[in-house]
Design a protein around this motif. Structure first.
Motif, short mmCIF file in Angstrom:
data_model
loop_
_atom_site.label_atom_id
_atom_site.label_comp_id
_atom_site.label_asym_id
_atom_site.label_seq_id
_atom_site.Cartn_x
_atom_site.Cartn_y
_atom_site.Cartn_z
N HIS A 50 13.21 -24.51 5.06
CA HIS A 50 14.63 -24.31 5.39
C HIS A 50 15.45 -24.90 4.24
O HIS A 50 15.31 -26.08 3.93
CB HIS A 50 14.98 -25.00 6.71
N ILE A 52 18.73 -25.52 4.00
CA ILE A 52 19.44 -26.63 4.63
C ILE A 52 18.59 -26.98 5.84
O ILE A 52 18.47 -26.18 6.77
CB ILE A 52 20.87 -26.25 5.04
N GLY A 58 21.13 -27.09 9.48
CA GLY A 58 20.84 -25.75 8.98
C GLY A 58 20.43 -24.82 10.10
O GLY A 58 19.98 -25.25 11.16
N ASN A 64 18.57 -18.77 5.50
CA ASN A 64 18.42 -20.21 5.27
C ASN A 64 16.94 -20.57 5.05
O ASN A 64 16.56 -21.72 5.16
CB ASN A 64 18.98 -21.02 6.46
N THR A 80 18.14 -31.70 1.12
CA THR A 80 18.63 -30.41 0.65
C THR A 80 18.15 -30.20 -0.78
O THR A 80 17.72 -31.15 -1.45
CB THR A 80 20.17 -30.35 0.68
#
Length: 102
Positions: A50, A52, A58, A64, A80
């Motif tokens: 992921h 975020i 997220g 994403n 991140t």
């Protein structure tokens, strides 16, 4: 809610994995090729990262998500991409000791 995780639909998860795998892209974290045939739990295995992290708010949507090696994703943890880049920049170049005098 602290400590909570997003509920994941396994059908959607499998569809997203298949969509990412179809193009056989390289690892988004290290840039190296991914061997999409490696067995489960191999450090070089394809996993979905992921961008975020879910733990940071997220979404569990395809936009994403990115391909990653299992080991790269483990090292990224819940950071991140920007935090990873900043940490790498602050760490500077690696220095390896190749010659020692005792």
């Amino acid at each position: 809610m602290p400590g909570s995780t997003a509920h994941r639909n396994t059908t959607t998860r499998d569809r997203h994995r298949a969509a990412i795998r179809r193009g056989k892209p390289p690892c988004a974290l290290c840039g190296e090729d991914i061997d999409y045939t490696l067995p489960h739990l191999d450090p070089g295995q394809f996993v979905v990262d992921h961008i975020i992290p879910l733990a940071r708010g997220g979404s569990d949507e395809l936009d994403n998500k990115q391909p990653a090696h299992r080991e790269c994703n483990r090292l990224k943890s819940d950071k991140t991409d920007a935090e990873m880049a900043k940490a790498a920049q602050q760490a500077g170049p690696r220095v390896f000791v190749t010659d020692r005098t005792w």
